[in-house]
Design a protein around this motif. Sequence first.
Motif, PDB file in Angstrom:
ATOM      1  N   UNK A 185      82.195  59.290  49.562  1.00 33.83           N
ATOM      2  CA  UNK A 185      82.633  60.609  50.154  1.00 33.83           C
ATOM      3  C   UNK A 185      83.878  61.268  49.935  1.00 33.83           C
ATOM      4  N   UNK A 186      85.053  60.448  50.116  1.00 31.48           N
ATOM      5  CA  UNK A 186      86.261  60.733  49.714  1.00 31.48           C
ATOM      6  C   UNK A 186      86.534  61.272  48.388  1.00 31.48           C
ATOM      7  N   UNK A 187      85.962  60.799  47.494  1.00 30.88           N
ATOM      8  CA  UNK A 187      85.965  61.270  46.044  1.00 30.88           C
ATOM      9  C   UNK A 187      85.150  62.585  45.933  1.00 30.88           C
ATOM     10  N   UNK A 188      84.054  62.478  46.333  1.00 33.09           N
ATOM     11  CA  UNK A 188      83.086  63.824  46.530  1.00 33.09           C
ATOM     12  C   UNK A 188      83.865  65.166  47.204  1.00 33.09           C
ATOM     13  N   UNK A 189      84.569  64.873  48.089  1.00 34.88           N
ATOM     14  CA  UNK A 189      85.383  65.985  48.944  1.00 34.88           C
ATOM     15  C   UNK A 189      86.462  66.348  48.168  1.00 34.88           C
ATOM     16  N   UNK A 190      87.387  65.427  47.574  1.00 32.48           N
ATOM     17  CA  UNK A 190      88.369  65.780  46.730  1.00 32.48           C
ATOM     18  C   UNK A 190      88.213  66.489  45.474  1.00 32.48           C
ATOM     19  N   UNK A 191      87.035  66.384  44.948  1.00 33.99           N
ATOM     20  CA  UNK A 191      86.280  66.783  43.761  1.00 33.99           C
ATOM     21  C   UNK A 191      85.878  68.249  44.076  1.00 33.99           C
ATOM     22  N   UNK A 192      85.427  68.453  45.018  1.00 33.68           N
ATOM     23  CA  UNK A 192      84.568  69.631  45.560  1.00 33.68           C
ATOM     24  C   UNK A 192      85.573  70.445  46.026  1.00 33.68           C
ATOM     25  N   UNK A 193      86.814  70.195  46.685  1.00 32.26           N
ATOM     26  CA  UNK A 193      87.774  70.769  47.245  1.00 32.26           C
ATOM     27  C   UNK A 193      87.701  71.248  48.787  1.00 32.26           C
ATOM     28  N   UNK A 194      86.539  70.806  49.398  1.00 33.54           N
ATOM     29  CA  UNK A 194      86.305  70.882  50.841  1.00 33.54           C
ATOM     30  C   UNK A 194      85.985  69.566  51.587  1.00 33.54           C
ATOM     31  N   UNK A 195      86.527  69.579  52.741  1.00 30.29           N
ATOM     32  CA  UNK A 195      86.139  68.257  53.277  1.00 30.29           C
ATOM     33  C   UNK A 195      84.833  68.482  54.069  1.00 30.29           C
ATOM     34  N   UNK A 196      84.155  67.504  54.005  1.00 31.08           N
ATOM     35  CA  UNK A 196      82.819  67.676  54.754  1.00 31.08           C
ATOM     36  C   UNK A 196      82.921  68.019  56.174  1.00 31.08           C
ATOM     37  N   UNK A 197      82.219  68.954  56.826  1.00 31.35           N
ATOM     38  CA  UNK A 197      82.216  69.265  58.176  1.00 31.35           C
ATOM     39  C   UNK A 197      81.402  68.241  58.917  1.00 31.35           C
ATOM     40  N   UNK A 198      80.391  67.674  58.398  1.00 31.81           N
ATOM     41  CA  UNK A 198      79.381  66.609  58.913  1.00 31.81           C
ATOM     42  C   UNK A 198      78.821  65.739  57.926  1.00 31.81           C
ATOM     43  N   UNK A 199      78.706  64.441  58.168  1.00 27.72           N
ATOM     44  CA  UNK A 199      77.830  63.534  57.126  1.00 27.72           C
ATOM     45  C   UNK A 199      76.548  63.028  57.746  1.00 27.72           C
ATOM     46  N   UNK A 200      75.507  63.362  57.555  1.00 23.36           N
ATOM     47  CA  UNK A 200      74.176  62.849  57.946  1.00 23.36           C
ATOM     48  C   UNK A 200      74.013  61.725  57.300  1.00 23.36           C
ATOM     49  N   UNK A 201      73.708  60.581  58.145  1.00 24.76           N
ATOM     50  CA  UNK A 201      72.996  59.318  57.387  1.00 24.76           C
ATOM     51  C   UNK A 201      71.520  59.483  56.955  1.00 24.76           C
ATOM     52  N   UNK A 202      71.078  58.688  56.452  1.00 26.24           N
ATOM     53  CA  UNK A 202      69.726  58.638  55.624  1.00 26.24           C
ATOM     54  C   UNK A 202      68.872  57.978  56.908  1.00 26.24           C
ATOM     55  N   UNK A 203      68.148  58.754  57.436  1.00 23.65           N
ATOM     56  CA  UNK A 203      67.240  58.290  58.664  1.00 23.65           C
ATOM     57  C   UNK A 203      65.835  58.814  58.373  1.00 23.65           C
ATOM     58  N   UNK A 204      65.410  58.272  57.366  1.00 22.56           N
ATOM     59  CA  UNK A 204      63.913  58.924  57.209  1.00 22.56           C
ATOM     60  C   UNK A 204      62.853  58.636  58.329  1.00 22.56           C
ATOM     61  N   UNK A 205      62.860  57.793  59.079  1.00 20.91           N
ATOM     62  CA  UNK A 205      61.881  57.643  60.338  1.00 20.91           C
ATOM     63  C   UNK A 205      62.242  58.616  61.275  1.00 20.91           C
ATOM     64  N   UNK A 206      63.456  58.891  61.642  1.00 22.02           N
ATOM     65  CA  UNK A 206      63.890  60.243  62.466  1.00 22.02           C
ATOM     66  C   UNK A 206      63.223  61.521  62.164  1.00 22.02           C
ATOM     67  N   UNK A 207      63.432  61.781  60.788  1.00 25.03           N
ATOM     68  CA  UNK A 207      63.221  63.202  60.171  1.00 25.03           C
ATOM     69  C   UNK A 207      61.790  63.247  60.020  1.00 25.03           C
ATOM     70  N   UNK A 208      61.120  62.150  59.434  1.00 22.53           N
ATOM     71  CA  UNK A 208      59.734  62.087  59.177  1.00 22.53           C
ATOM     72  C   UNK A 208      58.995  62.151  60.709  1.00 22.53           C
ATOM     73  N   UNK A 209      59.271  61.492  61.490  1.00 21.91           N
ATOM     74  CA  UNK A 209      58.645  61.700  62.964  1.00 21.91           C
ATOM     75  C   UNK A 209      58.745  63.134  63.419  1.00 21.91           C
ATOM     76  N   UNK A 210      59.940  63.455  63.373  1.00 22.73           N
ATOM     77  CA  UNK A 210      60.226  64.930  63.845  1.00 22.73           C
ATOM     78  C   UNK A 210      59.241  65.939  63.206  1.00 22.73           C
ATOM     79  N   UNK A 211      59.147  65.977  61.633  1.00 23.03           N
ATOM     80  CA  UNK A 211      58.567  66.801  60.990  1.00 23.03           C
ATOM     81  C   UNK A 211      57.050  66.565  60.955  1.00 23.03           C
TER      82      UNK A 211
END
Length: 466
Positions: A395-421
């Motif tokens: 994440x720190x390398x991604x933010x430094x390269x893209x020029x913007x710090x992430x506002x939020x970082x969402x973890x990989x939660x397939x069960x949560x998103x799949x159930x909701x969908x």
Amino acid sequence: MSNEKALFEADFDSDFEDVFAEDASDADLVAPANDPFDMPMDEDPGAIAEPAQKPVAADQPIFTMPDQNGGDVPLPAISIKVFYEREETRQMLEVCARDRRMGRATLEAIPGGIPAATAYMQQNPTPNLVMVESSAEAQQILGEIDALAEHCDENVQVMVVGVVNDIRLYRQLVARGVSEYLVPPFEPIQIIRAISNLFVDPDRPFVGKQISVIGAKGGVGASTIAHNLAWALAENARVNTTLVDLDLSFGTTALDFNQETPQTIADALLAPERADDAVIERLLAKATDRLSLFTAPATISQIMDIPDEAFSTVIESVRRNVPYMVLDLPHTWSRWVQRTLVASDEVIIVCQPDLASLRNGKNFIDQLKGQRPNDNAPRLVINMSGVPKRPEIPVKDFAAAIGVEPEIILPFEPELFGTAANNGQMISETDPTSRSSMAIDHMASVLTGRAVVQAQKSIFKKLLGK
């Protein structure tokens, strides 16, 4: 503009506060504080933690200043003449002239202050707005404004930039027909909004805040973020919100909210000249008391060749009737998408921590920073972080390269998103205490300036398992 003298000019014999010239804050006028090109990247390697080390809480502090008055309206096609004294003022107005809200206005800067304005008006037609700068004391400003008024049309708007910070001078200027009086230091957006307030349409004085969500590449979950953000704004931040699905062929708003909508946004886009407030209200679907949906037809049986102007017309129509509008934009690049992003009050770029997202996201951010110098930089959301066995850019390398710090970082939660969908729900309904739910609530807080409140399930919904 009136040239009548007001009643208490004798009040100006006293000394006035001079806030110009020697004050160190003058430097702020050259490099506006909100200029994204002048905001260095935080080089502290600990500023951006890995997802597992960065808790996201609903009560995190909010660092942006919310605008309680809705979004910003582009200025109409007006002519503006600026008569300046200081080079810093000219540079400030150059920044204003490049702003997205000033696209239809024409601005010309002329040196010489109020005397130059008077000489110009003697030989030229009066523009819509005359903006003059004076470093003189109050009595001299009033005398020069009286001379200027002799040569201005009655309906002209006059804005004065002065150094005397005194309410009595302001009252005297207003009595003479001056529309606004500003004292530095200020930023370009303050000038633009002051001008906009003078030319607001009295029949349509309000527009909502336009929030555009787009993915850096296909499959990053931008639509899911847009839908859940709209829900969080409406149900947890408790502001009336409209979600507009602009992915006409493959939009998923109707699926995600378990809605059957016989009428979609295509009905408005195919006849934009008829998309008045009453038609828009009839086409919208109600998901909740606070959340309305403009769903997409989501069909490939018809190829719709819709003019760019139709998108702008319909979006502006929706925006006039709701405090917050979330646009779910398709992952494509066309003139109407570019115009929509530039015209937005907030832009959210959704990425995954991979190379394609990094390249495309940086292209988005660099392009939009250049076209929106007085707006917040695009907000970065990193989605699906921490997929097992998938190589990822830290994440720190991604933010430094893209020029913007992430506002939020969402973890990989397939069960949560799949159930909701599968249930036609939002993740906040499925599990309001999950990290992803709290992260999106935090985003809603940042965008509105409001603390989020989780909606309570009714006893009937609990019994039904909803």
